[in-house]
Design a protein around this motif. Structure first.
Motif, mmCIF file in Angstrom:
data_model
loop_
_atom_site.group_PDB
_atom_site.id
_atom_site.type_symbol
_atom_site.label_atom_id
_atom_site.label_comp_id
_atom_site.label_asym_id
_atom_site.label_seq_id
_atom_site.Cartn_x
_atom_site.Cartn_y
_atom_site.Cartn_z
ATOM 1 N N CYS A 198 0.863 -1.179 0.000
ATOM 2 C CA CYS A 198 0.000 0.000 0.000
ATOM 3 C C CYS A 198 0.898 1.227 0.000
ATOM 4 O O CYS A 198 1.594 1.501 0.984
ATOM 5 C CB CYS A 198 -0.902 0.000 1.227
ATOM 6 S SG CYS A 198 -2.000 -1.414 1.316
ATOM 7 N N GLY B 44 -3.188 4.518 8.327
ATOM 8 C CA GLY B 44 -4.510 3.927 8.398
ATOM 9 C C GLY B 44 -4.803 2.609 7.744
ATOM 10 O O GLY B 44 -4.609 1.566 8.331
ATOM 11 N N TYR B 45 -5.252 2.647 6.510
ATOM 12 C CA TYR B 45 -5.991 1.522 5.968
ATOM 13 C C TYR B 45 -5.234 0.217 5.743
ATOM 14 O O TYR B 45 -5.877 -0.841 5.721
ATOM 15 C CB TYR B 45 -6.711 1.942 4.684
ATOM 16 C CG TYR B 45 -5.854 1.979 3.450
ATOM 17 C CD1 TYR B 45 -5.695 0.845 2.669
ATOM 18 C CD2 TYR B 45 -5.201 3.145 3.059
ATOM 19 C CE1 TYR B 45 -4.911 0.870 1.536
ATOM 20 C CE2 TYR B 45 -4.413 3.163 1.931
ATOM 21 C CZ TYR B 45 -4.284 2.022 1.176
ATOM 22 O OH TYR B 45 -3.506 2.046 0.065
ATOM 23 N N THR C 295 -2.453 6.462 3.950
ATOM 24 C CA THR C 295 -1.846 5.135 3.874
ATOM 25 C C THR C 295 -0.919 4.912 5.063
ATOM 26 O O THR C 295 -0.929 3.850 5.681
ATOM 27 C CB THR C 295 -1.051 4.988 2.561
ATOM 28 O OG1 THR C 295 -1.914 5.278 1.469
ATOM 29 C CG2 THR C 295 -0.495 3.601 2.408
ATOM 30 N N TYR D 252 -6.259 -2.377 8.292
ATOM 31 C CA TYR D 252 -7.637 -2.837 8.126
ATOM 32 C C TYR D 252 -7.753 -3.788 6.938
ATOM 33 O O TYR D 252 -8.492 -4.772 6.982
ATOM 34 C CB TYR D 252 -8.579 -1.643 7.954
ATOM 35 C CG TYR D 252 -8.619 -0.763 9.170
ATOM 36 C CD1 TYR D 252 -9.223 -1.197 10.351
ATOM 37 C CD2 TYR D 252 -8.022 0.491 9.168
ATOM 38 C CE1 TYR D 252 -9.236 -0.404 11.479
ATOM 39 C CE2 TYR D 252 -8.029 1.299 10.293
ATOM 40 C CZ TYR D 252 -8.643 0.844 11.446
ATOM 41 O OH TYR D 252 -8.653 1.626 12.563
ATOM 42 N N LEU D 253 -6.990 -3.513 5.887
ATOM 43 C CA LEU D 253 -6.968 -4.394 4.734
ATOM 44 C C LEU D 253 -6.403 -5.759 5.126
ATOM 45 O O LEU D 253 -6.945 -6.807 4.752
ATOM 46 C CB LEU D 253 -6.139 -3.758 3.617
ATOM 47 C CG LEU D 253 -6.092 -4.487 2.281
ATOM 48 C CD1 LEU D 253 -7.486 -4.649 1.695
ATOM 49 C CD2 LEU D 253 -5.199 -3.723 1.313
#
Length: 117
Positions: free
Chosen positions: A43, A52-53, A49, A56-57
């Motif tokens: 990512c 955060g995500y 980026t 969760y990914l």
């Protein structure tokens, strides 16, 4: 050469649980089982980026029981534009992505590209 999309009944699942046409799958799959392979997802992006995500990914892949490793290569303040004040192209993280050799790259840019300077 025209690429025809097969009917869903003709699709098979690749080792990464990605539905692919049989003709493509035959070229990708070796003769041995590949269920032990871990797909690498990088990512790359800005602070969304970096902060955060990707975690969760990773959690979504884990819950689905998929062999996937997600790594975040985000840089706070980074831009997609090469001629901005902090272009991602000049960041060390870009080289880290290349060295890790991911199978897939997810990018998230644009938030900092809207800055006035």
């Amino acid at each position: 050469e025209i690429f025809e999309v097969p009917h869903i009944s003709e699709m098979r699942t690749h080792a990464f649980r990605v539905p692919l046409p049989g003709s493509v799958l035959d070229r990708l799959n070796p003769a041995v089982e590949t269920h032990h392979i871990v797909a690498r997802v990088a990512c790359a992006g800005d602070s969304l980026t970096a902060c955060g995500y990707p975690k969760y990914l990773q959690a979504l892949f884990d819950r689905a029981g998929m062999n996937v490793q997600v790594r975040g290569f985000g840089v706070c303040g980074a831009t997609a534009q090469k001629f901005a004040d902090q272009p991602y192209w000049e960041e060390r993280k870009l080289e880290e992505v290349r060295v890790w050799r991911p199978h897939f790259i997810v990018t998230l840019f644009g938030t900092n590209d809207a800055k006035s300077n």
